[in-house]
Write a protein that holds these residues in place. Structure first.
Motif, PDB file in Angstrom:
ATOM      1  N   GLN A  95      28.690  40.349  99.322  1.00  0.00           N
ATOM      2  CA  GLN A  95      29.362  40.710  98.083  1.00  0.00           C
ATOM      3  C   GLN A  95      28.658  40.056  96.890  1.00  0.00           C
ATOM      4  N   VAL A  96      28.644  40.779  95.779  1.00  0.00           N
ATOM      5  CA  VAL A  96      28.171  40.244  94.508  1.00  0.00           C
ATOM      6  C   VAL A  96      29.365  39.650  93.778  1.00  0.00           C
ATOM      7  N   TYR A  97      29.191  38.454  93.200  1.00  0.00           N
ATOM      8  CA  TYR A  97      30.261  37.777  92.465  1.00  0.00           C
ATOM      9  C   TYR A  97      29.886  37.695  90.995  1.00  0.00           C
ATOM     10  N   LEU A  98      30.833  38.085  90.138  1.00  0.00           N
ATOM     11  CA  LEU A  98      30.532  38.193  88.718  1.00  0.00           C
ATOM     12  C   LEU A  98      31.755  37.883  87.872  1.00  0.00           C
ATOM     13  N   ASP A  99      31.597  36.943  86.953  1.00  0.00           N
ATOM     14  CA  ASP A  99      32.561  36.734  85.877  1.00  0.00           C
ATOM     15  C   ASP A  99      32.006  37.462  84.667  1.00  0.00           C
ATOM     16  N   ALA A 100      32.731  38.474  84.184  1.00  0.00           N
ATOM     17  CA  ALA A 100      32.205  39.328  83.124  1.00  0.00           C
ATOM     18  C   ALA A 100      31.900  38.566  81.840  1.00  0.00           C
ATOM     19  N   SER A 101      32.412  37.344  81.708  1.00  0.00           N
ATOM     20  CA  SER A 101      32.101  36.561  80.511  1.00  0.00           C
ATOM     21  C   SER A 101      30.624  36.194  80.452  1.00  0.00           C
ATOM     22  N   PHE A 102      29.906  36.384  81.562  1.00  0.00           N
ATOM     23  CA  PHE A 102      28.491  36.046  81.554  1.00  0.00           C
ATOM     24  C   PHE A 102      27.709  36.935  80.588  1.00  0.00           C
ATOM     25  N   PHE A 103      28.231  38.117  80.268  1.00  0.00           N
ATOM     26  CA  PHE A 103      27.533  38.983  79.321  1.00  0.00           C
ATOM     27  C   PHE A 103      27.350  38.294  77.971  1.00  0.00           C
ATOM     28  N   ASP A 104      28.355  37.516  77.578  1.00  0.00           N
ATOM     29  CA  ASP A 104      28.241  36.784  76.317  1.00  0.00           C
ATOM     30  C   ASP A 104      27.147  35.722  76.403  1.00  0.00           C
ATOM     31  N   ASP A 105      27.072  35.026  77.562  1.00  0.00           N
ATOM     32  CA  ASP A 105      26.019  34.029  77.747  1.00  0.00           C
ATOM     33  C   ASP A 105      24.642  34.683  77.732  1.00  0.00           C
ATOM     34  N   LEU A 106      24.556  35.830  78.350  1.00  0.00           N
ATOM     35  CA  LEU A 106      23.289  36.547  78.394  1.00  0.00           C
ATOM     36  C   LEU A 106      22.765  36.815  76.990  1.00  0.00           C
ATOM     37  N   SER A 107      23.666  37.174  76.106  1.00  0.00           N
ATOM     38  CA  SER A 107      23.264  37.486  74.739  1.00  0.00           C
ATOM     39  C   SER A 107      23.035  36.242  73.902  1.00  0.00           C
ATOM     40  N   ARG A 108      24.005  35.317  73.917  1.00  0.00           N
ATOM     41  CA  ARG A 108      23.950  34.183  72.999  1.00  0.00           C
ATOM     42  C   ARG A 108      23.031  33.075  73.477  1.00  0.00           C
ATOM     43  N   ARG A 109      23.122  32.704  74.756  1.00  0.00           N
ATOM     44  CA  ARG A 109      22.392  31.541  75.238  1.00  0.00           C
ATOM     45  C   ARG A 109      20.982  31.870  75.697  1.00  0.00           C
ATOM     46  N   PHE A 110      20.780  33.112  76.121  1.00  0.00           N
ATOM     47  CA  PHE A 110      19.471  33.479  76.647  1.00  0.00           C
ATOM     48  C   PHE A 110      18.728  34.455  75.746  1.00  0.00           C
ATOM     49  N   GLY A 111      19.359  34.862  74.640  1.00  0.00           N
ATOM     50  CA  GLY A 111      18.674  35.736  73.698  1.00  0.00           C
ATOM     51  C   GLY A 111      18.287  37.068  74.278  1.00  0.00           C
ATOM     52  N   ALA A 112      19.126  37.594  75.192  1.00  0.00           N
ATOM     53  CA  ALA A 112      18.807  38.874  75.838  1.00  0.00           C
ATOM     54  C   ALA A 112      20.026  39.789  75.766  1.00  0.00           C
TER      55      ALA A 112
ATOM     56  N   ALA B 221      20.063  45.066  79.701  1.00  0.00           N
ATOM     57  CA  ALA B 221      19.758  43.714  80.169  1.00  0.00           C
ATOM     58  C   ALA B 221      20.792  43.269  81.192  1.00  0.00           C
ATOM     59  N   ALA B 222      22.069  43.544  80.903  1.00  0.00           N
ATOM     60  CA  ALA B 222      23.134  43.198  81.845  1.00  0.00           C
ATOM     61  C   ALA B 222      23.039  44.035  83.115  1.00  0.00           C
ATOM     62  N   ALA B 223      22.728  45.319  82.948  1.00  0.00           N
ATOM     63  CA  ALA B 223      22.611  46.198  84.117  1.00  0.00           C
ATOM     64  C   ALA B 223      21.459  45.765  85.018  1.00  0.00           C
ATOM     65  N   TYR B 224      20.373  45.303  84.427  1.00  0.00           N
ATOM     66  CA  TYR B 224      19.231  44.818  85.203  1.00  0.00           C
ATOM     67  C   TYR B 224      19.641  43.652  86.091  1.00  0.00           C
ATOM     68  N   VAL B 225      20.461  42.747  85.565  1.00  0.00           N
ATOM     69  CA  VAL B 225      20.883  41.594  86.362  1.00  0.00           C
ATOM     70  C   VAL B 225      21.768  42.045  87.525  1.00  0.00           C
ATOM     71  N   ILE B 226      22.666  42.984  87.280  1.00  0.00           N
ATOM     72  CA  ILE B 226      23.498  43.513  88.356  1.00  0.00           C
ATOM     73  C   ILE B 226      22.618  44.172  89.419  1.00  0.00           C
ATOM     74  N   ALA B 227      21.645  44.967  88.974  1.00  0.00           N
ATOM     75  CA  ALA B 227      20.743  45.635  89.922  1.00  0.00           C
ATOM     76  C   ALA B 227      19.908  44.617  90.689  1.00  0.00           C
ATOM     77  N   HIS B 228      19.559  43.504  90.049  1.00  0.00           N
ATOM     78  CA  HIS B 228      18.825  42.437  90.741  1.00  0.00           C
ATOM     79  C   HIS B 228      19.676  41.857  91.865  1.00  0.00           C
ATOM     80  N   GLU B 229      20.951  41.617  91.593  1.00  0.00           N
ATOM     81  CA  GLU B 229      21.833  41.075  92.630  1.00  0.00           C
ATOM     82  C   GLU B 229      21.983  42.060  93.785  1.00  0.00           C
ATOM     83  N   VAL B 230      22.073  43.336  93.457  1.00  0.00           N
ATOM     84  CA  VAL B 230      22.113  44.355  94.509  1.00  0.00           C
ATOM     85  C   VAL B 230      20.795  44.351  95.291  1.00  0.00           C
ATOM     86  N   GLY B 231      19.706  43.997  94.612  1.00  0.00           N
ATOM     87  CA  GLY B 231      18.431  43.851  95.308  1.00  0.00           C
ATOM     88  C   GLY B 231      18.499  42.805  96.404  1.00  0.00           C
TER      89      GLY B 231
END
Length: 297
Positions: A149-166, A171-181
């Motif tokens: 199973q993939v585990y995800l707290d949707a609040s990570f989208f905010d971190d992706l934008s603010r803390r990582f500049g992405a 960008a969020a979909a790529y990370v989900i697809a990576h986990e499915v990888g």
């Protein structure tokens, strides 16, 4: 991304009613204890890297040579309730997951001559139990091979934008697809073979194997994107490449003010992550993602 016509996956489960042990969660590490502050530090490193952060703190095998091994559950997990897709984040996640199911459902019989076993994606808030141990929102998204199973707290989208500049939906979909990888690697027993090899290797060699595993998951995400170009909008690919660049080991070490130590890399440099995401995007074939045979990463 234009997901207006995409269906929503039925494999989203909801654990957002669980709080996972509250603010006092502590896990053993190196004979000591890692408090929530340390968990957040680990989470910053692991967030968006595609690695189960529990591996970084020794909660499951694979974080170091001699770990307990992929697929060994640490605790029972109660059945989760079907997700209630009320918000835009929920529906976005469900649609991205569905697009991966549709793509892999076509590719597995065609390219691998076997059906694709769909993973579940668990939404949680604050904390929740997983087959690999206790999940915490500070860890970011991760895949657990023990319960697939993939585990995800949707609040990570905010971190992706603010803390990582992405920022950006792709960008969020790529990370989900990576986990499915990583799920694909588990199904094909690539993950098990990597962990077996890491247990028999020294630290530097084990890290090098981890890099190849993570870059392959990036490539698998690119293959997914290739087959969903009709969902992409101008600028989406650039969003994904910015995300890949932002989470390279060298970039993260530089941002942390640390000396760049290639022997410590576990996920690959920014250039490598972008290169393998593009490799999958350009080819659309999973057999183009054999990072383990590649002489140049």
């Amino acid at each position: 991304m234009n997901l207006d016509d995409e269906q929503e996956s039925s494999n989203i489960v909801d654990r957002r009613g669980e709080r996972g042990g509250g603010g006092g969660m502590r896990l053993p590490i190196g004979g000591g204890k890692l408090g929530i502050g340390g968990m957040i530090v680990v989470g910053v490193i692991a967030l968006l890297l595609g690695q189960n952060p529990l591996e970084l703190i020794g909660a499951v095998g694979g974080s170091s040579v001699g770990g307990s091994g992929v697929g060994q559950p640490r605790q029972a997990v109660e059945p989760a309730a079907p997700a209630k897709l009320d918000g835009a984040h929920d529906r976005f996640i469900a649609k991205v997951l569905r697009s991966t199911e549709r793509t892999r459902g076509e590719q597995f019989p065609d390219q691998l001559s076997k059906p694709y076993p769909q993973p579940k994606l668990v939404l949680f808030e604050g904390g929740a139990g997983s087959g690999c141990g206790q999940a915490d929102s500070g860890m970011g998204p991760f895949y657990c091979p023990a319960d697939r199973q993939v585990y995800l707290d949707a609040s990570f989208f905010d971190d992706l934008s603010r803390r990582f500049g992405a920022p950006g939906d792709f960008a969020a979909a790529y990370v989900i697809a990576h986990e499915v990888g990583h799920h694909i690697q588990t199904v094909l027993r690539i993950s098990a073979e990597v962990q077996k090899a890491r247990r028999a290797s020294g630290l530097a060699q084990g890290n090098a194997l981890s890099v190849r595993q993570e870059l392959q998951a990036d490539c698998f995400a690119g293959v997914w994107a290739h087959h969903n170009r009709d969902l992409l909008e101008p600028g989406d690919i650039e969003e994904g490449l910015r995300a890949a660049q932002a989470i390279g080991d060298d970039t993260l070490q530089q941002k942390a003010g640390a000396r760049v130590k290639p022997e410590s890399f576990t996920h690959g440099t920014s250039a490598q992550r972008m290169r393998w995401l593009q490799a999958g995007l350009q080819s659309g074939q999973m057999n183009s993602c054999d990072t383990f045979a590649a002489r140049r990463l």
